[in-house]
Design a protein around this motif. Structure first.
Motif, PDB file in Angstrom:
ATOM      1  N   PHE A  86      48.883  44.627  37.341  1.00 27.05           N
ATOM      2  CA  PHE A  86      48.251  43.450  36.408  1.00 27.05           C
ATOM      3  C   PHE A  86      47.209  42.855  37.003  1.00 27.05           C
ATOM      4  CE2 PHE A  86      50.212  40.977  40.547  1.00 27.05           C
ATOM      5  CZ  PHE A  86      49.491  40.350  41.278  1.00 27.05           C
ATOM      6  N   LYS A  87      46.281  43.670  37.804  1.00 26.45           N
ATOM      7  CA  LYS A  87      45.384  43.586  38.117  1.00 26.45           C
ATOM      8  C   LYS A  87      43.847  44.295  38.042  1.00 26.45           C
ATOM      9  CE  LYS A  87      46.440  42.131  43.326  1.00 26.45           C
ATOM     10  NZ  LYS A  87      46.164  42.339  44.435  1.00 26.45           N
ATOM     11  N   ILE A  88      42.877  43.530  37.835  1.00 24.03           N
ATOM     12  CA  ILE A  88      41.496  43.827  37.004  1.00 24.03           C
ATOM     13  C   ILE A  88      40.401  44.537  38.274  1.00 24.03           C
ATOM     14  CG2 ILE A  88      39.204  43.417  35.439  1.00 24.03           C
ATOM     15  CD1 ILE A  88      41.020  42.415  33.739  1.00 24.03           C
ATOM     16  N   LEU A  89      40.256  46.106  38.283  1.00 22.15           N
ATOM     17  CA  LEU A  89      38.813  45.370  39.474  1.00 22.15           C
ATOM     18  C   LEU A  89      37.782  45.987  38.815  1.00 22.15           C
ATOM     19  CD1 LEU A  89      38.610  47.173  42.077  1.00 22.15           C
ATOM     20  CD2 LEU A  89      38.602  49.236  41.627  1.00 22.15           C
ATOM     21  N   MET A  90      36.810  44.993  38.542  1.00 22.87           N
ATOM     22  CA  MET A  90      35.460  45.181  38.205  1.00 22.87           C
ATOM     23  C   MET A  90      34.681  45.055  39.264  1.00 22.87           C
ATOM     24  SD  MET A  90      35.674  41.411  37.196  1.00 22.87           S
ATOM     25  CE  MET A  90      34.059  41.100  35.729  1.00 22.87           C
ATOM     26  N   GLU A  91      32.487  45.001  39.338  1.00 24.91           N
ATOM     27  CA  GLU A  91      32.110  44.356  40.653  1.00 24.91           C
ATOM     28  C   GLU A  91      31.717  43.565  40.027  1.00 24.91           C
ATOM     29  OE1 GLU A  91      28.263  45.579  37.451  1.00 24.91           O
ATOM     30  OE2 GLU A  91      30.941  45.876  37.025  1.00 24.91           O
ATOM     31  N   ALA A 119      45.996  47.222  36.719  1.00 30.34           N
ATOM     32  CA  ALA A 119      46.147  47.690  35.203  1.00 30.34           C
ATOM     33  C   ALA A 119      44.664  48.046  34.502  1.00 30.34           C
ATOM     34  CB  ALA A 119      46.283  46.631  34.233  1.00 30.34           C
ATOM     35  N   LEU A 120      43.485  48.063  34.590  1.00 31.70           N
ATOM     36  CA  LEU A 120      41.988  48.004  33.897  1.00 31.70           C
ATOM     37  C   LEU A 120      41.763  48.203  35.005  1.00 31.70           C
ATOM     38  CD1 LEU A 120      40.345  48.204  31.481  1.00 31.70           C
ATOM     39  CD2 LEU A 120      40.631  46.281  31.546  1.00 31.70           C
ATOM     40  N   VAL A 121      40.606  49.083  35.294  1.00 31.11           N
ATOM     41  CA  VAL A 121      38.956  49.246  35.990  1.00 31.11           C
ATOM     42  C   VAL A 121      38.229  49.225  34.854  1.00 31.11           C
ATOM     43  CG1 VAL A 121      37.898  50.800  37.104  1.00 31.11           C
ATOM     44  CG2 VAL A 121      40.027  50.579  37.278  1.00 31.11           C
ATOM     45  N   LEU A 122      37.891  48.215  34.979  1.00 28.64           N
ATOM     46  CA  LEU A 122      35.883  47.456  34.332  1.00 28.64           C
ATOM     47  C   LEU A 122      34.996  47.577  34.234  1.00 28.64           C
ATOM     48  CD1 LEU A 122      35.223  46.623  31.235  1.00 28.64           C
ATOM     49  CD2 LEU A 122      35.845  44.346  31.832  1.00 28.64           C
ATOM     50  N   LEU A 123      33.996  48.007  34.543  1.00 28.42           N
ATOM     51  CA  LEU A 123      32.093  47.592  35.211  1.00 28.42           C
ATOM     52  C   LEU A 123      31.320  48.319  33.974  1.00 28.42           C
ATOM     53  CD1 LEU A 123      32.680  50.697  37.964  1.00 28.42           C
ATOM     54  CD2 LEU A 123      33.261  48.761  38.218  1.00 28.42           C
ATOM     55  N   GLY A 124      30.149  47.552  34.410  1.00 33.47           N
ATOM     56  CA  GLY A 124      29.393  47.997  33.424  1.00 33.47           C
ATOM     57  C   GLY A 124      28.627  49.284  34.349  1.00 33.47           C
ATOM     58  N   SER A 125      28.533  50.350  33.470  1.00 36.23           N
ATOM     59  CA  SER A 125      27.589  51.406  33.825  1.00 36.23           C
ATOM     60  C   SER A 125      26.503  50.987  34.163  1.00 36.23           C
ATOM     61  CB  SER A 125      27.038  52.185  32.501  1.00 36.23           C
ATOM     62  OG  SER A 125      26.811  51.320  31.308  1.00 36.23           O
ATOM     63  N   GLY A 134      37.514  51.073  31.594  1.00 37.66           N
ATOM     64  CA  GLY A 134      36.840  50.692  30.271  1.00 37.66           C
ATOM     65  C   GLY A 134      35.026  50.802  31.102  1.00 37.66           C
ATOM     66  N   PHE A 135      34.393  50.996  30.397  1.00 40.17           N
ATOM     67  CA  PHE A 135      32.785  49.799  30.673  1.00 40.17           C
ATOM     68  C   PHE A 135      32.108  49.422  30.032  1.00 40.17           C
ATOM     69  CE2 PHE A 135      33.757  53.941  33.267  1.00 40.17           C
ATOM     70  CZ  PHE A 135      33.301  53.719  34.234  1.00 40.17           C
ATOM     71  N   ASP A 136      30.962  48.494  30.184  1.00 36.80           N
ATOM     72  CA  ASP A 136      30.304  48.122  29.524  1.00 36.80           C
ATOM     73  C   ASP A 136      28.675  48.640  29.728  1.00 36.80           C
ATOM     74  OD1 ASP A 136      28.297  45.982  28.865  1.00 36.80           O
ATOM     75  OD2 ASP A 136      29.045  44.250  30.679  1.00 36.80           O
TER      76      ASP A 136
END
Length: 426
Positions: free
Chosen positions: A129-134, A189-195, A221-223
């Motif tokens: 259930f976690k989201i990994l982000m910077e 569940a989701l890895v979400l980083l800015g490019s 996903g990437f921003d």
């Protein structure tokens, strides 16, 4: 880091680089604000809002004229019929981010698109259930992630994993990102980083991160808010599940202009993938039958909600045509040299006056250099503006300078640093 280019600290050298620049003519395709002296400014804020393409006004005016002349019939009979207008920029946008046209659509704005993508690709379970982000991601991304986590009934403090630099360092190490994925991927569940991080200017390794996350069963996903039009990316080959971006920074679409979405081809025909639905995402062949059941278009277009704003698309079209002519490969090659020249000149200023917090490795940055000055940064920003130089400030103490290669040149960079030098010796 030793520059790979034999630079010289003279105005004549900068002008010589401009004279041999194969992209120099694109500068004349943009409208520059005027400084206090009435001359065009040195514009180093394209990472915040790009300049206006000369053709933007003309393209918008054409649609205003068709609206006046045709009314509703402009949807079918205009010079560029509105019913299909968004398709005029699809292939251009796809080339820009290294994708297939099926995988890209221009619609909405960035954070709206991010929410739409998380509806489909953040599907938390009790075990994952976690989201990994910077840590230090752009606030809108942080707000979007936190609200999605709460919407699904999870505690943000438990569900959001933030990547932090090592003690005493400004930016993240790729091995630390991959290490976090290896250790925690089973619950993510989701890895979400800015490019590219908006504050530090650090560019992340999209293919390596995507490969590692997919190996652990995570969605990715990437921003690309600071990546689209800045870096040469290959979203299809690199394989993230989705990406989103805005068009008003490096893409020069105008304030608040439309964003873009990439959905990888492997999801193109997943009709059962959860999504929020709207009529413009419905199959074009039956859209105007006004039936009660949603039939999604294949690919990224299936995530559309509403018919798009034509005037915004017209402005964006004017810019994307220039990117198409210049090509991202050529723009990136110039950008590496142009930003490298800026780095070279900054390093020659008096010791202690300015430090560069953006990575020195060209593979880990785009056009932006984030600068920390001795003394009060907002005062420095004002002094630069008085000299006809436009940068921007981000808290707590960073001035960002981004020589966008489509319209900035080497003389701009030289003039910027010479102005800084004058204040360094005050």
């Amino acid at each position: 880091m030793t520059t790979p280019y034999p630079f010289e600290d003279t105005e004549a050298f900068a002008r010589g680089l401009d004279a041999e620049d194969p992209l120099r003519a694109f500068r004349d395709e943009f409208l520059f604000p005027k400084g206090p002296d009435g001359k065009p400014v040195v514009y180093l804020a394209g990472n915040s809002l790009g300049l206006q393409p000369r053709n933007a006004g003309r393209y918008i005016q054409e649609e205003l004229e068709d609206w006046a002349r045709l009314g509703v019939e402009g949807h079918h009979e205009g010079r560029h019929p509105w019913l299909h207008y968004h398709e005029l920029v699809t292939e251009q946008a796809a080339r820009l981010v290294g994708a297939k046209p099926l995988e890209v659509v221009v619609m909405n704005t960035l954070t709206v698109n991010l929410h739409l993508m998380m509806v489909s690709f953040y599907r938390p379970t009790k075990q994952r259930f976690k989201i990994l982000m910077e840590g230090g991601a752009f606030p809108s991304d942080q707000y979007a992630v936190a609200s999605q986590v709460r919407f699904h009934g999870y505690d943000v403090r438990e569900a959001v994993l933030e990547l932090k630099p090592r003690a005493g360092e400004e930016t993240l190490r790729t091995e630390d990102i991959l290490g976090m994925i290896d250790r925690h991927g089973h619950e993510v569940a989701l890895v979400l980083l800015g490019s590219v991080n908006y504050l530090t200017g650090q560019a992340f390794d999209i293919p390596a991160i995507t490969k590692a996350a997919h190996a652990k069963g995570c969605m990715v996903g990437f921003d690309l808010a600071h990546g689209a039009g800045n870096l040469k990316v290959s979203l299809h080959d690199d394989g993230p599940d989705f990406a989103v971006w805005c068009s008003y920074k490096y893409l020069n679409g105008g304030p608040g202009n439309l964003g873009g979405v990439f959905v990888h081809e492997r999801h193109a025909h997943e009709k059962d993938l959860p999504r929020f639905e709207g009529w413009w995402g419905h199959d074009k062949k039956t859209r105007f039958q006004m039936g009660p059941t949603f039939e999604p278009l294949p690919g990224a277009e299936g995530w559309q909600l509403s018919n798009p704003p034509i005037f915004q698309l017209a402005a964006l079209r004017a810019s994307l045509e220039l990117f198409d002519k210049a090509t991202m490969a050529a723009l990136r090659a110039k950008s590496e040299r142009l930003t490298g020249y800026l780095e070279f000149l900054l390093d020659r200023l008096p010791p202690g006056f300015v430090s560069i917090t953006t990575p020195r490795d060209v593979k880990q940055r785009g056009a932006q250099l984030s600068l920390r000055f001795k003394g009060e940064p907002q005062g420095m920003l004002k002094r630069l503006a008085d000299a006809g130089i436009v940068c921007d400030f981000r808290k707590p103490d960073i001035i960002r300078a981004a020589p966008a290669p489509l319209y900035c040149n080497f003389t701009d960079v030289y003039r910027f640093v010479r102005t800084l030098e004058g204040h360094a010796r005050d």
